[in-house]
Design an enzyme around this catalytic site. Structure first.
Site, short mmCIF file in Angstrom:
data_model
loop_
_atom_site.label_atom_id
_atom_site.label_comp_id
_atom_site.label_asym_id
_atom_site.label_seq_id
_atom_site.Cartn_x
_atom_site.Cartn_y
_atom_site.Cartn_z
N HIS A 1 50.49 138.86 103.03
CA HIS A 1 51.44 138.52 102.12
C HIS A 1 51.32 136.96 101.78
O HIS A 1 51.08 136.03 102.61
CB HIS A 1 52.97 138.52 102.84
CG HIS A 1 54.05 138.20 102.10
ND1 HIS A 1 54.49 139.39 100.94
CD2 HIS A 1 55.06 137.45 101.88
CE1 HIS A 1 55.56 139.04 100.29
NE2 HIS A 1 55.73 137.81 100.91
N SER B 1 57.71 138.61 96.18
CA SER B 1 58.36 138.69 97.46
C SER B 1 59.88 139.01 97.40
O SER B 1 60.04 140.13 96.44
CB SER B 1 57.97 137.27 98.28
OG SER B 1 58.54 137.47 99.51
N ASP C 1 49.93 143.28 104.17
CA ASP C 1 51.27 143.03 103.87
C ASP C 1 52.45 143.75 104.49
O ASP C 1 52.34 145.05 104.35
CB ASP C 1 51.36 143.01 102.19
CG ASP C 1 52.92 141.96 101.98
OD1 ASP C 1 53.86 142.29 102.54
OD2 ASP C 1 52.54 141.49 100.86
#
Length: 330
Positions: A294, A166, A264
């Site tokens: 995600h 991330s 995502d």
């Protein structure tokens, strides 16, 4: 927006009912951080530590950028592997505003145990208290420490990689750019897991209609980027060392692994970065996992999570294989 839940992998659906849909804002950030820290402590307390008995973990405080505070790092060394070790500098996620090295302790231990490498996890300063360039400079300080202490730690300086998930993946990509451009060290690899690369995703006139409903939303993304940059995202003066996708030239970067879920929010920016890396002659491996949002790796027993873990560990093993590394340089 019509829900995209029908597109979610069946093994990843149930947990969504237990994740609060609270907005991430300046007002809620302290509470969100506290809740996340509590969850991390509970996870660490319940973990089976015996499976990681063949590695040691130590806490260090190293010099940061001149005039800035020291940087906390966690150093992971396998005790059953001999010889100069390949090493991964790991950078945790959290949208640039949350997270810690401790939060991804179990993941780093799993990587070290499975790959037989060393690792250093960096507790960079968080935004909005510390906006760019503080976080990336903390990461660079950790990388510099690894290189300058390679002999002491038994590390092979020819096999050092950066990685993260991330925002950690975004920082890892930015760090690879910064390292290339400063020219002090040379990286062997970058492992980017659903990396947060492009602040312009916040300002798209025609955003992807099937991404970003779960876990990390467009609203959270705007808050994260605004916190890091110190201003609204999408402006023309954003540094590539803050948002790696802003880099005009990607030539000379290390071999790269990128993975991302098909649901995502970062799907298209990650695919575009992979495309540009390939066009720049950078050896690049890209995986897109159907039905995955995600942070899907929180569902550890899902087949798609196991596939992602298998793929990223295999890529790291290949990157650290001395015979393959030598062949790529010949």
């Amino acid at each position: 927006m019509t829900t995209t839940k029908y597109l979610v992998d069946p093994e990843l659906v149930a947990i969504l009912n237990y994740i609060p849909a609270s907005a991430l804002t300046a007002e809620s950030l302290a509470e969100t951080r506290a809740s996340a820290k509590k969850a991390v402590m509970a996870s660490l307390a319940s973990a089976n530590v015996s499976q990681f008995s063949a590695l040691s973990v130590s806490e260090r405080f190293i010099s940061g950028l001149e005039g800035e505070p020291n940087v906390r790092i966690l150093v992971y060394l396998p005790t059953s592997v001999q010889g100069p070790l390949p090493t991964l500098l790991w950078i945790h996620g959290g949208g640039y505003v949350m997270g810690s090295a401790d939060a991804e302790d179990l993941m780093v231990k799993s990587i070290v145990s499975n790959v037989g490498c060393a690792a250093v996890s960096v507790d960079y300063r968080l935004a909005p208290e510390t906006p760019y360039p503080g976080p990336i400079e903390d990461c660079y300080a950790a990388l510099k420490w690894i290189f300058t202490h390679a002999n002491e730690l038994g590390i092979d300086p020819q096999r050092i990689a950066v990685g993260g998930s991330s925002s950690g993946g975004g920082l890892a990509a930015a760090l690879a750019l910064l390292t290339r451009d400063r020219g002090e060290f040379s990286l062997a690899f970058q492992l980017l897991l659903a990396p947060m690369l492009d602040d312009r995703t916040c300002t798209l006139a025609n955003p992807h209609p099937y991404t970003g409903e779960f876990i990390w939303t467009p609203e959270a993304n705007r808050f994260g980027w605004t916190s890091l940059l110190g201003h609204e995202p999408g402006q023309s003066n954003v540094s590539p060392y803050a948002a790696a996708a802003r880099a005009e030239h990607l030539e000379g970067l290390p071999a790269t692994f990128i993975n991302v879920g098909a649901l995502d929010l970062f799907l298209e920016e990650d695919m575009e970065y992979a495309r540009r890396l390939m066009r720049a002659g950078v050896s690049t491996e890209l995986h897109v996992y159907p039905g995955a949002y995600h942070g899907f790796r929180m569902v550890a027993n899902a087949q798609v999570t196991k596939a992602a873990e298998r793929d990223q560990l295999a890529a790291l093993r290949r990157a650290f294989d001395p015979s393959l590394l030598q062949a790529s340089k010949s």
